[in-house]
Design an enzyme around this catalytic site. Sequence first.
Site, PDB file in Angstrom:
ATOM      1  N   ASP A 169     -50.525  28.052  42.540  1.00 26.17           N
ATOM      2  CA  ASP A 169     -49.330  28.443  41.788  1.00 26.17           C
ATOM      3  C   ASP A 169     -48.469  27.213  41.506  1.00 26.17           C
ATOM      4  O   ASP A 169     -47.971  27.025  40.396  1.00 26.17           O
ATOM      5  CB  ASP A 169     -48.550  29.479  42.599  1.00 26.17           C
ATOM      6  N   HIS A 264     -49.138  30.801  33.082  1.00 27.01           N
ATOM      7  CA  HIS A 264     -48.813  32.115  33.628  1.00 27.01           C
ATOM      8  C   HIS A 264     -49.095  33.234  32.625  1.00 27.01           C
ATOM      9  O   HIS A 264     -49.430  34.356  33.028  1.00 27.01           O
ATOM     10  CB  HIS A 264     -47.362  32.147  34.113  1.00 27.01           C
ATOM     11  N   HIS A 267     -52.772  33.808  32.895  1.00 31.91           N
ATOM     12  CA  HIS A 267     -52.980  34.564  34.134  1.00 31.91           C
ATOM     13  C   HIS A 267     -52.737  36.052  33.904  1.00 31.91           C
ATOM     14  O   HIS A 267     -53.521  36.901  34.329  1.00 31.91           O
ATOM     15  CB  HIS A 267     -52.035  34.057  35.230  1.00 31.91           C
ATOM     16  N   HIS A 281     -52.834  35.595  43.203  1.00 29.12           N
ATOM     17  CA  HIS A 281     -52.087  35.109  42.040  1.00 29.12           C
ATOM     18  C   HIS A 281     -52.311  33.614  41.811  1.00 29.12           C
ATOM     19  O   HIS A 281     -52.669  33.177  40.714  1.00 29.12           O
ATOM     20  CB  HIS A 281     -50.598  35.396  42.260  1.00 29.12           C
TER      21      HIS A 281
END
Length: 377
Positions: A169, A264, A267, A281
Amino acid sequence: MRKALILPTKYVQGEDELLNLGYFVTTFGKSALLIANPDDVERVRPQLDATAKKFDITFYEGGFNGEVTREETKRLQAVAEKYQTDCIIGLGGGKAIDASKVVAEGEHLIIVPTIAAQDAPTSHSAVLYHADGSFDDYAYFKQSPSVVLVDTKVVAKAPTRFLVAGMGDALSTYFEARATHNSYSRVNASLPMGSREGLTPPASGTYAALAMAKLCWENLQEDGLHAKIACDANLPTEALNKIVETNILLSGLGFESGGLAAAHAIHNGMTVLAGTHHYLHGEKVAFATLAQLVLEDAETEEINAVMDFMASIGLPLTLADLGVESISFEEALEVAKIASIPEESIHSMPFPIVEEEVANAIIVADRIGQAYKDAHQ
């Protein structure tokens, strides 16, 4: 130009820091509603009992059902009201932390992450879900948490996979903040309570946020592997301390005040790929970062540096590493369409977004990752 930066009031990190939790409760009063999965509470029960006794405070355990739904947060708010608690504590992983933010509504909130798997603890935002786990909405509050308290001994004893996912992340932080800076796009720090659409004019990121995002990437390269090794041994070395701060503080401030971009959003689009559902994540964000670099035609040296880092700590380099053995152009385009909806952060990239180009970047990133693995076997 209008700029915005948002920060927690206090960030504290160290070994045995949980023993000081009671002190921070006393800055608000004598009691706290503890929002946490019961298993996470039991992991740190001795520290909670010790700090409650030392500072003469009371924890009321609200529990947490594992999903940040409107029903669950209303239930927890009723518990807080019943006991008239002086503050709210969110302890554990990202969902318990988000639930505590919704319950506290920006007031008297202490966040205690027990893993360093993602960068939500410092932010003034939360994600709401439906009972079946599907996305509901984003929530933004008037301020960031009052205190973020991290006990590195507790983090060191958690499974290493969580720390590595946190680094995945954090990996995206600089590259997304750089893109957002170059496009003068809006950052989350400018969003007010309860609204994704600003009631005040949008603001771009500060140079301070960009510098923190860059330090995030530098720290990962310097000590990511050493921190992983320390976590494997369950020992809080200085390298682990640096990476915990990187995953939680630098990445948290970097994403919220520096900005999100393609990684993101990609994602989020990858949620349509069933194979990815069992991955964390940060593991998915790491691959999506590689896709963003392909999309923006980053320099080969930079892409190689990113893959070197990912490989060194075991982050996924290919879609197969994320449970997707193969992907057609049509499947990649479905990911790209979700990633490219008007409200997504991909539009912070400093060029127009074309869905087909996003799909191409996902497929090429997968092949570049496989070529890297083949060359380093």
